[in-house]
Design a protein around this motif. Sequence first.
Motif, PDB file in Angstrom:
ATOM      1  N   MET A 195      28.034  37.956  88.712  1.00 14.77           N
ATOM      2  CA  MET A 195      28.107  38.545  87.372  1.00 14.77           C
ATOM      3  C   MET A 195      29.137  37.815  86.519  1.00 14.77           C
ATOM      4  O   MET A 195      28.873  37.433  85.371  1.00 14.77           O
ATOM      5  N   HIS A 196      30.332  37.627  87.079  1.00 15.63           N
ATOM      6  CA  HIS A 196      31.412  37.002  86.315  1.00 15.63           C
ATOM      7  C   HIS A 196      31.034  35.577  85.916  1.00 15.63           C
ATOM      8  O   HIS A 196      31.243  35.163  84.757  1.00 15.63           O
ATOM      9  N   LEU A 197      30.461  34.813  86.856  1.00 15.71           N
ATOM     10  CA  LEU A 197      30.073  33.436  86.540  1.00 15.71           C
ATOM     11  C   LEU A 197      28.951  33.405  85.505  1.00 15.71           C
ATOM     12  O   LEU A 197      28.936  32.550  84.604  1.00 15.71           O
ATOM     13  N   GLY A 198      28.003  34.350  85.655  1.00 16.13           N
ATOM     14  CA  GLY A 198      26.890  34.380  84.712  1.00 16.13           C
ATOM     15  C   GLY A 198      27.348  34.630  83.292  1.00 16.13           C
ATOM     16  O   GLY A 198      26.884  33.973  82.344  1.00 16.13           O
ATOM     17  N   PHE A 199      28.281  35.579  83.127  1.00 17.31           N
ATOM     18  CA  PHE A 199      28.745  35.909  81.778  1.00 17.31           C
ATOM     19  C   PHE A 199      29.807  34.924  81.270  1.00 17.31           C
ATOM     20  O   PHE A 199      30.221  35.030  80.113  1.00 17.31           O
TER      21      PHE A 199
END
Length: 455
Positions: free
Chosen positions: A24-28
């Motif tokens: 999630m963190h990398l995607g956003f």
Amino acid sequence: MRALKDGLDRDSTDTLAAPLRIAMHLGFLLLPTVGALRAITTSDTPKALAITTAALLVTVYALGAERAMRRPSRRADGTLDLQLPAGGWVMAVTVVWMGTTIVSAAFVWVAFPLFFLVLFALPRVTRVIALAIVAIWAILTPLLAHEQWALGIGEIMGPMVGAVFSLIAHAVYRRLLRESDRNRRLLAQLREAQQDLADSERRKGVVEERQRLAQDLHDTLAQGLNSIVMQSRAAAAVHPGAATELDGIENTARENLAEARRIVRDLADRAGESTLEQSLRTVIAAAERQPGAPGLELRVDGSARELEPAQIETLHRGAQSLVANVLRHARAERCVLTLAWWEDRVSLDVADDGIGFDPATVTTRAASGNGPERADGGDGLRLLRRRLASADGTVSIDSASGEGTTVGLVLPLEPAAGLETTAPAEPRAPAAPHAAVEPRAAVEPRAAAVPEEAP
């Protein structure tokens, strides 16, 4: 050791949750950056607007993620908290993302991590609605951004396939998390059962050791002392001139034989006991056999808890010492033992209706080595406090001349998780003597009741 076990329990589910959070963190972080670069290079979007738009989306998500990471990794019911942004933050991220797609259709790719975010962070009904809204918005993005006037098969199927795949992956991931939590609970129950079995084996070992000691004392020490008594009698008949010395030997051996038999009887009685209440009833039964014993009573308040053998032994010996002092010094007509169970401790009050004493005076004389307490072989108050202190317990005394005596013993207990106990209404200090024992019509003078040296 407990910290290590708790860490292993957390690892069993955190190994599933951590990759999700990282994705999630990398995607956003990456997809808004890629979207901004594409918006600058492939469309007429101003550079400052594209960068500002991407930065706003990343900031809103980062604030929600940072706040979520401050939450405990487990909820109150013990289940895993994925530590993703709360529902309000997710809605804010969704609205900001919709705004970025109007600036440029290049930001549409953020929809893919957003699919997972709404599914994992929102409630059951809301997540499906939010997923449908995000998917439809992603399909319509080229039209809303005025970059296309018609939709191709790719613009329609891409978001739809992504939403369906996210829904399936969410169901599988949730199932894995539930199974992991279930396994963690089963493991905790297994460890608890193993601990109960170990405690049971330890208590069984204590019982067997007591029985062995009682038998050994009876077969060796007691029999040897009995032989000394018999031989001293025989020697006195053969050597009348040494009768006085032989009588002294016989009396000493007889006294020690009686003490050895008392120890054997005490060990045998205690060997079959498994609860503190049984132990205290044994103390009362032994005291009632003594000539001139007062009326003795045991009262129990609250729901009993299982104690360690050492804790039972501590309170058993304390009760023995205090009841012995009532018999020797109190001249009481009644003595009440009150056993009270609390959530975090167990207390034992021994109250008599004797003439009482001044605890401060007795403590001073015992400490200085003067007074009748020393002559009686006392110093029991100090030893009683030491015995309780070694078990992290306390001793308190409430007494006054002519008003009886109450001695309170308290041992701390570990709070029992998930155990409902019926304890007295509220914590209290040791009850005043008249609260537990009806006063006598007339009070006779007597020596102060001082706790004797604990056995």
